[in-house]
Design a protein around this motif. Structure first.
Motif, PDB file in Angstrom:
ATOM      1  N   ARG A 277       0.825  -1.202   0.000  1.00  0.00           N
ATOM      2  CA  ARG A 277       0.000   0.000   0.000  1.00  0.00           C
ATOM      3  C   ARG A 277       0.860   1.253   0.000  1.00  0.00           C
ATOM      4  O   ARG A 277       0.579   2.222  -0.699  1.00  0.00           O
ATOM      5  CB  ARG A 277      -0.907  -0.001   1.226  1.00  0.00           C
ATOM      6  N   ILE A 278       1.928   1.189   0.797  1.00  0.00           N
ATOM      7  CA  ILE A 278       2.787   2.378   0.873  1.00  0.00           C
ATOM      8  C   ILE A 278       3.464   2.628  -0.455  1.00  0.00           C
ATOM      9  O   ILE A 278       3.605   3.768  -0.897  1.00  0.00           O
ATOM     10  CB  ILE A 278       3.799   2.200   2.016  1.00  0.00           C
ATOM     11  N   GLU A 279       3.852   1.554  -1.114  1.00  0.00           N
ATOM     12  CA  GLU A 279       4.458   1.738  -2.429  1.00  0.00           C
ATOM     13  C   GLU A 279       3.475   2.349  -3.403  1.00  0.00           C
ATOM     14  O   GLU A 279       3.830   3.198  -4.219  1.00  0.00           O
ATOM     15  CB  GLU A 279       4.920   0.381  -2.982  1.00  0.00           C
ATOM     16  N   ALA A 280       2.233   1.892  -3.308  1.00  0.00           N
ATOM     17  CA  ALA A 280       1.221   2.463  -4.206  1.00  0.00           C
ATOM     18  C   ALA A 280       1.035   3.947  -3.931  1.00  0.00           C
ATOM     19  O   ALA A 280       0.951   4.774  -4.849  1.00  0.00           O
ATOM     20  CB  ALA A 280      -0.093   1.710  -4.034  1.00  0.00           C
ATOM     21  N   ILE A 281       1.015   4.275  -2.648  1.00  0.00           N
ATOM     22  CA  ILE A 281       0.849   5.697  -2.296  1.00  0.00           C
ATOM     23  C   ILE A 281       2.017   6.502  -2.832  1.00  0.00           C
ATOM     24  O   ILE A 281       1.862   7.570  -3.421  1.00  0.00           O
ATOM     25  CB  ILE A 281       0.760   5.859  -0.764  1.00  0.00           C
ATOM     26  N   LEU A 282       3.220   5.968  -2.632  1.00  0.00           N
ATOM     27  CA  LEU A 282       4.417   6.665  -3.103  1.00  0.00           C
ATOM     28  C   LEU A 282       4.364   6.879  -4.596  1.00  0.00           C
ATOM     29  O   LEU A 282       4.671   7.961  -5.095  1.00  0.00           O
ATOM     30  CB  LEU A 282       5.660   5.842  -2.757  1.00  0.00           C
ATOM     31  N   ALA A 283       3.966   5.806  -5.297  1.00  0.00           N
ATOM     32  CA  ALA A 283       3.927   5.910  -6.760  1.00  0.00           C
ATOM     33  C   ALA A 283       2.943   6.989  -7.196  1.00  0.00           C
ATOM     34  O   ALA A 283       3.241   7.802  -8.073  1.00  0.00           O
ATOM     35  CB  ALA A 283       3.557   4.560  -7.359  1.00  0.00           C
ATOM     36  N   SER A 284       1.784   6.995  -6.555  1.00  0.00           N
ATOM     37  CA  SER A 284       0.790   7.983  -6.970  1.00  0.00           C
ATOM     38  C   SER A 284       1.244   9.387  -6.600  1.00  0.00           C
ATOM     39  O   SER A 284       1.022  10.342  -7.339  1.00  0.00           O
ATOM     40  CB  SER A 284      -0.564   7.662  -6.340  1.00  0.00           C
ATOM     41  N   LEU A 285       1.919   9.517  -5.467  1.00  0.00           N
ATOM     42  CA  LEU A 285       2.417  10.841  -5.091  1.00  0.00           C
ATOM     43  C   LEU A 285       3.453  11.335  -6.072  1.00  0.00           C
ATOM     44  O   LEU A 285       3.446  12.493  -6.488  1.00  0.00           O
ATOM     45  CB  LEU A 285       3.052  10.778  -3.699  1.00  0.00           C
ATOM     46  N   GLN A 286       4.330  10.431  -6.452  1.00  0.00           N
ATOM     47  CA  GLN A 286       5.379  10.837  -7.378  1.00  0.00           C
ATOM     48  C   GLN A 286       4.802  11.189  -8.732  1.00  0.00           C
ATOM     49  O   GLN A 286       5.253  12.104  -9.399  1.00  0.00           O
ATOM     50  CB  GLN A 286       6.401   9.703  -7.537  1.00  0.00           C
TER      51      GLN A 286
END
Lengths: 531, 195
Positions: free
Chosen positions: A463-472
Motif C-alpha cells: 500500500r505504501i508503495e502504491a501511495i508513493l507511486a501515486s504521489l510521485q
C-alpha cells in the motif's frame, strides 16, 4: 503417480491456477479418469466451476479427454503438470537462443497454453514496445521472424486440432481418439507456418473457440491427422514443444560434461555433432545420426579453425574415452550412455554431500564393481574395517546400497551364504527423484508459510508503495515522500528484507532442484524406453 | 530346534554375525522411538549456485507467478457473500475486475453479454438510489447479489428490505427520511452534536 508427485502437482496447480483447479486436479490425479458429473459430485464443486477448471486444464494441455464406457472421461497428465516447475528454464533458454522476442513469445505461449501466431506476435510486439523508449515501436516483422525461427527449430509446434466427426455427432458413439504421439506422420504439417495476415482478433475468442469445440461436440475426438481445416490463421494454435527443449537441455548437459572432463575444443566438437543431428533425431533415440568426419569438419564453427588431422585426433580421443560417448563404427553419439553417466554422476555427488567423501568412494566402487563382499569393500576402498562397516550400514539404511544374498546351500544358512553389497542405479535414481519431488513440495510450502505469516506486513508495504507511486506521479515534494516512507519503521524494513531474502532463496532452490529432477527423469525415461 | 531363541540367548540373531564381520559390542544402541523430524546433518549442504543465469530465472519465476494470478485462467471460487464488503465490491465490479468471473465456457455468448449489460444498468440504478436514500449495508448486499435476476424481483427486494430495516430498530422512519433537510443546513451555527 506417487504421493509426493500428487502433492507437488497440487501445490503447483494452486499457485498458478487457483484453488478450484487444484481441487479438481488433485481429485483427478488420485482417481484416474472420471466423468464430468462424477468430478462435480465427488469434489462437491458446482458444475460450472468444474467445467471452467477443466477448460483451463485442457487449454494448457494438462488434461485430456477420451470416450469412456458411459461418456466422456477426463484424465490429468501428471508429468505435464510437473513441467510447470521448469517454465523459467524454458524461457531463459529461448532468450539465449533467440533474444528478447523469442523469450517473450515462449513466455506468452507458456502462460496461455495455446495461442494463434497472430495473437502471439501482436502481444509480444506490444510488450516490447512498452519496454522501449517513447516513440519507437516494435515492428511485427522482427517478432514474426523470431516466431518462424522457433518453429523451424521445432521449439514450437502446432496443436492437434479437432477433427470433424464423420458419423452423426452427439448420440452416436464418438470415435476413439488416437493417442497423440503420432508425430512421424505429421512431421511436415506440424511445423509449417501459416500464411498470416495480421488482422484484429479479440483475446477472448481464443479460449471460447476451444471451449465451444469442447462443449458443443463434447465428445469430439482430437485427431492428429486431419487438420486441413486451417483457414488463414484462425484455428491454428501453437504450443511449446517440451521434448525439443528437453533435448536441448540434455545436449547442454553433455557438452558441459565433456568440457569439464576434457577441454573446450572437444566440447565444441561434441556440440557441433549434436547440433547437426538436432532436428533429425527423435527425442527418445538412443543414438544420434551417424556422421562422417568430413561433415563434422565442415560444420565446425569458423572460430574453431582446427586442422583435419587434429580433428581426427580429438575424435579418436572421444571414442577411446571410457565414458563411451562416441562409437567409432557409426560416429554417432550414444545418448543413453551419456544420460546414464550423467545420472550416475548425480547419484555419486548426492552420496558425497550427504555422507562424506569416503562413503562416496565406497559408493563409486560399488557402482563400478557391481557386487562386492564386505571384506573386498574394505580392501578396495582402502578404508579401515570398522569405519567401512559403519559407512556401509549408513548407506544401507538410507537405501542407497542393497544387500544381495547368494546361498551356498539350499537351506540358506547364514554362515554359509555370501552377502554381497550392490548398487542398482535405476531404482536408486527413482528413489532420489521422489526425494527431489518431496523437496520441491516442501520448499513451496515453506515459501507459502513465510508469505502467509508476514502477510500483514507485505500488504502494508504494498500500500505504501502504491501511495508513493501515486504521489510521485502527481509531483509531490520530497518532504511528503519521506514522510510516507517513514510509515514503515526500521525493524519492519529489516523484517521485509529478511523475508525477501528467504523467499528468493527458496525460489532459487526450487529452480535448481528442478535441474536434478530433469537429469534423473531423462535417465529413467531413456532406460525404460530401451527395455 | 532352530528357534532356540526363547529359552536361552534371547539376543541371538538369525544370521551369522561373524560372517558380516560385526561383533555384538559394536552394534549401536536400540532406538527408542521414531527419528527426530529434523535430524542434524553431519555435512553442511552445498551452497546454492548463484550466477547471472540463476538470478534471471529467479526473476522470471516470480514474474510468472504474479502474471498467472491475474490471467483469467486463475479460477477463483466466488466467495460467500458476507454482509459487510458490499461497497467495494460494487465499485470493483464497475471497474471491470468482475470480468474474471464472467468468463464461463458457455456455448451461447449472447445472453451473457446482455446480462452484463443488465448488471451495469442495475449498478447505475443502485448508484442513483444510493445518492438519494440512506441505506444500510445489508440492503446493498442483497442488491448486489441479485445481479442475474430481473428488475421486478429487485424491486420487491427493495421494498422488503425497507420494511425489514424499518422494523429493526425503534426509531421512527419518518425522522430519517432525507428529503431536502438531509445535511442541508442543520449544522450551521450549532455547537451541540446532532444525534
Amino acid at each position: 503417480m506417487t504421493t509426493q508427485e500428487v502433492r507437488l502437482c497440487g501445490l503447483l496447480l494452486q499457485e498458478h491456477y487457483g484453488e478450484v483447479v487444484e481441487k479438481v486436479g488433485t481429485h483427478l490425479l488420485r482417481n484416474g479418469a472420471l466423468m464430468l458429473r462424477a468430478i462435480a459430485h465427488e469434489t462437491s464443486t458446482p458444475l460450472d466451476l468444474v467445467k471452467k477448471s477443466l477448460c483451463v486444464l485442457i487449454q494448457h494441455g494438462l488434461c485430456g479427454f477420451r470416450s469412456g464406457r458411459r461418456g466422456v472421461e477426463y484424465h490429468l497428465n501428471g508429468e505435464r503438470i510437473l513441467r510447470v516447475l521448469r517454465y523459467p528454464r524454458y524461457i531463459y533458454t529461448a532468450k539465449t537462443l533467440y533474444g528478447d522476442a523469442g523469450e517473450l513469445i515462449v513466455e506468452e505461449v507458456l502462460q496461455r497454453g495455446h495461442m494463434t501466431m497472430s495473437h502471439a506476435v501482436r502481444t509480444v510486439a506490444d510488450r516490447l514496445t512498452h519496454n522501449m523508449e517513447e516513440g519507437c515501436s516494435m515492428d511485427y516483422s522482427e517478432v514474426v521472424s523470431a516466431f518462424s525461427r522457433l518453429v523451424e527449430t521445432h521449439f514450437l509446434q502446432r496443436c492437434p486440432s479437432i477433427a470433424e466427426p464423420s458419423a452423426t455427432p452427439v448420440d452416436a458413439v464418438p470415435p476413439v481418439p488416437v493417442a497423440v504421439p503420432t508425430l512421424a506422420e505429421n512431421h511436415p504439417d506440424r511445423y509449417t507456418l501459416p500464411q498470416i495476415s495480421l488482422k484484429g482478433r479479440g483475446k477472448r475468442r481464443l479460449s471460447s473457440e476451444e471451449n465451444e469445440g469442447d462443449e458443443r461436440a463434447g465428445k469430439r475426438a482430437r485427431l492428429d491427422e486431419d487438420h486441413s481445416e486451417s483457414s488463414g490463421d484462425e484455428g491454428i494454435y501453437w504450443q511449446v514443444n517440451f521434448d525439443r527443449f528437453h533435448q536441448h537441455f540434455r545436449d547442454q548437459a553433455i557438452v558441459s560434461a565433456v568440457a569439464g572432463k576434457m577441454d573446450q575444443t572437444s566440447s565444441e566438437i561434441v556440440r557441433t555433432m549434436l547440433r547437426m543431428s538436432e532436428v533429425t533425431t527423435t527425442p527418445s533415440a538412443a543414438y544420434t545420426q551417424p556422421l562422417s568426419a568430413n561433415e563434422i569438419f565442415r560444420a565446425l564453427p569458423p572460430s574453431y579453425s582446427i586442422s583435419r588431422p587434429v580433428l581426427e585426433q580429438y575424435l579418436s580421443l572421444l571414442v577411446d574415452d571410457p565414458v563411451r560417448l562416441l562409437l567409432l563404427l557409426d560416429c554417432g553419439s550414444d545418448l543413453h550412455k551419456a544420460l546414464a553417466n550423467l545420472a550416475r554422476a548425480t547419484l555419486e555427488s548426492v552420496v558425497q554431500e550427504r555422507f562424506g567423501s569416503r562413503s562416496a568412494r565406497i559408493f563409486r566402487l560399488l557402482l563400478r564393481k557391481r557386487h562386492l563382499e564386505q571384506k573386498q569393500v574394505e580392501d578396495f576402498a582402502m578404508i579401515p574395517a570398522k569405519e567401512a562397516k559403519e559407512m556401509l550400514y549408513a548407506l544401507l539404511s538410507a537405501n542407497l546400497v542393497q544387500l544381495q544374498e547368494i546361498p551356498k546351500t539350499p537351506d540358506h544358512a547364514p554362515s554359509r551364504t555370501f552377502y554381497l553389497y550392490t548398487v542398482n542405479p535405476l531404482p536408486t535414481a527413482r528413489m532420489l527423484l521422489q526425494h527431489c519431488y518431496k523437496a520441491v513440495a516442501n520448499l513451496i510450502e515453506r515459501r507459502l508459510h513465510e508469505t502467509k505469516e508476514n502477510k500483514r506486513l507485505l500488504e502494508k508495504s504494498q500500500r505504501i508503495e502504491a501511495i508513493l507511486a501515486s504521489l510521485q506521479a502527481s509531483g509531490a515534494e520530497p518532504a511528503q515522500l519521506t514522510e510516507v516512507e517513514e510509515m514503515i519503521t526500521a525493524p519492519e524494513r529489516q523484517q521485509l528484507e529478511a523475508l525477501r531474502h528467504h523467499v528468493n532463496k527458496l525460489d532459487s532452490s526450487e529452480n535448481q532442484v528442478d535441474e536434478t529432477v530433469f537429469l534423473l527423469e531423462s535417465y529413467i525415461n531413456s532406460t525404460m524406453n530401451t527395455r | 530346534m532352530a528357534a532356540k531363541g526363547r529359552g536361552r540367548g534371547i539376543a541371538a540373531f538369525t544370521f551369522n554375525i561373524e560372517a558380516l564381520g560385526i561383533s555384538r559390542a559394536s552394534l549401536p544402541e536400540a532406538t527408542l522411538g521414531p527419528k527426530p523430524l529434523f535430524p542434524d546433518v553431519e555435512y553442511k549442504p552445498v551452497p546454492l549456485s548463484s550466477g547471472e543465469d540463476e538470478e534471471y530465472m529467479l526473476g522470471l519465476k516470480q514474474e510468472m507467478r504474479c502474471t498467472m494470478k491475474r490471467l483469467p485462467f486463475n479460477v477463483t471460487k466466488p466467495e460467500e457473500k458476507a454482509g459487510v464488503e458490499r461497497y467495494r465490491e460494487m465499485y470493483a465490479q464497475a471497474n471491470g475486475k468482475g470480468k474474471r468471473n464472467e468468463w464461463t465456457p458457455e456455448v451461447k455468448k449472447e445472453p451473457k453479454i446482455s446480462s452484463s449489460k443488465e448488471k451495469e444498468e442495475l449498478l447505475d440504478k443502485l448508484n442513483d438510489l444510493e445518492k438519494k436514500d440512506e441505506k444500510s449495508d445489508e440492503e446493498k448486499g442483497e442488491k448486489a447479489e441479485e445481479n442475474e435476476d430481473e428488475d421486478k424481483e429487485e424491486a420487491e427486494a427493495e421494498e422488503y428490505d425497507e420494511e425489514e430495516v424499518e422494523e429493526e430498530n425503534d426509531y421512527i422512519a419518518s425522522y430519517f427520511e432525507d428529503g431536502d433537510d438531509y445535511g442541508a443546513g442543520s449544522d450551521d451555527n450549532m455547537d451541540e452534536a446532532t444525534y
